[in-house]
Design a protein around this motif. Structure first.
Motif, PDB file in Angstrom:
ATOM      1  N   HIS A   3      16.916  -1.852  -4.025  1.00  0.00           N
ATOM      2  CA  HIS A   3      18.181  -1.157  -4.243  1.00  0.00           C
ATOM      3  C   HIS A   3      18.976  -1.266  -2.951  1.00  0.00           C
ATOM      4  CE1 HIS A   3      20.989   2.193  -4.857  1.00  0.00           C
ATOM      5  NE2 HIS A   3      20.852   1.869  -6.124  1.00  0.00           N
ATOM      6  N   THR A   4      20.257  -1.665  -3.066  1.00  0.00           N
ATOM      7  CA  THR A   4      21.106  -1.849  -1.886  1.00  0.00           C
ATOM      8  C   THR A   4      22.417  -1.108  -2.079  1.00  0.00           C
ATOM      9  OG1 THR A   4      22.308  -3.775  -2.718  1.00  0.00           O
ATOM     10  CG2 THR A   4      20.201  -4.200  -1.647  1.00  0.00           C
ATOM     11  N   TYR A   8      26.797  -5.241  -0.929  1.00  0.00           N
ATOM     12  CA  TYR A   8      26.034  -5.756   0.212  1.00  0.00           C
ATOM     13  C   TYR A   8      24.877  -6.655  -0.218  1.00  0.00           C
ATOM     14  CZ  TYR A   8      28.382  -2.649   3.486  1.00  0.00           C
ATOM     15  OH  TYR A   8      29.313  -2.035   4.274  1.00  0.00           O
ATOM     16  N   GLU A   9      24.825  -7.027  -1.493  1.00  0.00           N
ATOM     17  CA  GLU A   9      23.691  -7.771  -2.019  1.00  0.00           C
ATOM     18  C   GLU A   9      23.449  -9.088  -1.273  1.00  0.00           C
ATOM     19  OE1 GLU A   9      25.498  -5.234  -5.202  1.00  0.00           O
ATOM     20  OE2 GLU A   9      26.298  -6.838  -3.962  1.00  0.00           O
ATOM     21  N   ASN A  10      24.506  -9.881  -1.079  1.00  0.00           N
ATOM     22  CA  ASN A  10      24.339 -11.177  -0.406  1.00  0.00           C
ATOM     23  C   ASN A  10      23.985 -10.997   1.067  1.00  0.00           C
ATOM     24  OD1 ASN A  10      24.754 -13.008  -2.579  1.00  0.00           O
ATOM     25  ND2 ASN A  10      26.916 -12.476  -2.548  1.00  0.00           N
ATOM     26  N   LYS A  13      20.341 -10.163   1.122  1.00  0.00           N
ATOM     27  CA  LYS A  13      19.580 -11.382   0.851  1.00  0.00           C
ATOM     28  C   LYS A  13      19.422 -12.216   2.122  1.00  0.00           C
ATOM     29  CE  LYS A  13      19.918 -15.575  -2.060  1.00  0.00           C
ATOM     30  NZ  LYS A  13      19.480 -16.604  -1.258  1.00  0.00           N
ATOM     31  N   VAL A  34      19.958 -12.825  -5.656  1.00  0.00           N
ATOM     32  CA  VAL A  34      21.007 -11.928  -6.123  1.00  0.00           C
ATOM     33  C   VAL A  34      21.364 -12.423  -7.520  1.00  0.00           C
ATOM     34  CG1 VAL A  34      23.362 -11.112  -5.762  1.00  0.00           C
ATOM     35  CG2 VAL A  34      21.886 -11.513  -3.798  1.00  0.00           C
ATOM     36  N   GLU A  36      23.350 -13.350 -10.334  1.00  0.00           N
ATOM     37  CA  GLU A  36      24.763 -13.626 -10.578  1.00  0.00           C
ATOM     38  C   GLU A  36      24.899 -14.571 -11.753  1.00  0.00           C
ATOM     39  OE1 GLU A  36      25.647 -15.407  -6.772  1.00  0.00           O
ATOM     40  OE2 GLU A  36      26.523 -13.541  -6.041  1.00  0.00           O
ATOM     41  N   ASN A  53      28.338 -10.461 -10.199  1.00  0.00           N
ATOM     42  CA  ASN A  53      27.020  -9.911  -9.927  1.00  0.00           C
ATOM     43  C   ASN A  53      26.513  -9.214 -11.188  1.00  0.00           C
ATOM     44  OD1 ASN A  53      24.744  -8.664  -8.911  1.00  0.00           O
ATOM     45  ND2 ASN A  53      25.715  -8.112  -6.984  1.00  0.00           N
ATOM     46  N   GLY A  57      24.241  -3.729  -6.721  1.00  0.00           N
ATOM     47  CA  GLY A  57      23.399  -2.781  -5.999  1.00  0.00           C
ATOM     48  C   GLY A  57      21.922  -3.120  -6.040  1.00  0.00           C
ATOM     49  N   TYR A  58      21.557  -4.302  -6.582  1.00  0.00           N
ATOM     50  CA  TYR A  58      20.154  -4.687  -6.662  1.00  0.00           C
ATOM     51  C   TYR A  58      19.945  -6.134  -6.225  1.00  0.00           C
ATOM     52  CZ  TYR A  58      19.393  -0.410  -9.249  1.00  0.00           C
ATOM     53  OH  TYR A  58      19.323   0.900  -9.595  1.00  0.00           O
ATOM     54  N   VAL A  59      18.804  -6.390  -5.593  1.00  0.00           N
ATOM     55  CA  VAL A  59      18.394  -7.730  -5.170  1.00  0.00           C
ATOM     56  C   VAL A  59      16.942  -7.915  -5.612  1.00  0.00           C
ATOM     57  CG1 VAL A  59      17.975  -9.226  -3.178  1.00  0.00           C
ATOM     58  CG2 VAL A  59      19.950  -7.705  -3.170  1.00  0.00           C
TER      59      VAL A  59
END
Length: 172
Positions: A3-4, A8-10, A13, A34, A36, A53, A57-59
């Motif tokens: 959870h991010t 800010y996901e990329n 990563k 991520v 996408e 995305n 908020g998730y990676v």
């Protein structure tokens, strides 16, 4: 699944990949994704393709859950926690293989796992891609990422090609 902070996901990563590299954890943290997908959007009468995305908020992280790998992922800047972790140092619940497969297919990623047995020095035949029908010698094998490097002879010159396991066949 990490959870991010949304948006800010990329960054998470790239931070996690560089942290895994610098701390020698490539054998435990394999892949950071991520989720996408490309969608067509019409704006002001003009159609264009936009990368969206799928899970803001998730990676997704493919990793072996050791204490050190968990610590590195959990303390990456921008990470607020793991999905399925209840805090207090508890380890997260991994996604089911069917869930991962569904997400990766939706993104258009190929997740076929091959059990082909190749090693450096083996001769292989390329069966798909731009080098199809050529044979070459394996120079490097990465079983985790299902990739290998093969030197093929093209136009009288030796050329190095990075291929997936699904693009080659062994030569007897």
């Amino acid at each position: 699944m990490l959870h991010t902070y949304a948006g800010y996901e990329n960054r998470v990563k790239s931070n996690l990949e560089s942290r895994a590299q610098s701390m020698g954890m490539q054998d435990y943290i394999f892949r950071v994704v991520v989720a996408e997908e490309t969608v067509r959007e019409v704006k002001d009468g003009k159609a264009k393709e936009v990368v969206e995305n799928t899970f803001p908020g998730y990676v997704l992280v493919e990793m072996i859950m050791t204490d050190q790998a968990w610590y590195i992922a959990r303390n990456t800047p921008g990470v607020t926690g793991f999905l399925g972790s209840h805090g207090g140092g508890s380890k997260p619940t991994p996604l089911l293989p069917e869930e991962v497969e569904r997400i990766m297919k939706r993104m258009g990623a190929d997740i076929t796992v091959s059990d082909i047995d190749v090693k450096e020095g083996d001769t292989v035949k390329v069966i798909a891609g731009p080098f199809a029908d050529l044979t070459g010698k394996v120079t490097e094998v990465d079983h985790e990422k299902q990739k290998l490097k093969v030197n093929v002879n093209m136009f009288g010159r030796e050329t190095s090609a990075e291929l997936g396991f699904d693009q080659i066949d062994t030569v007897e």
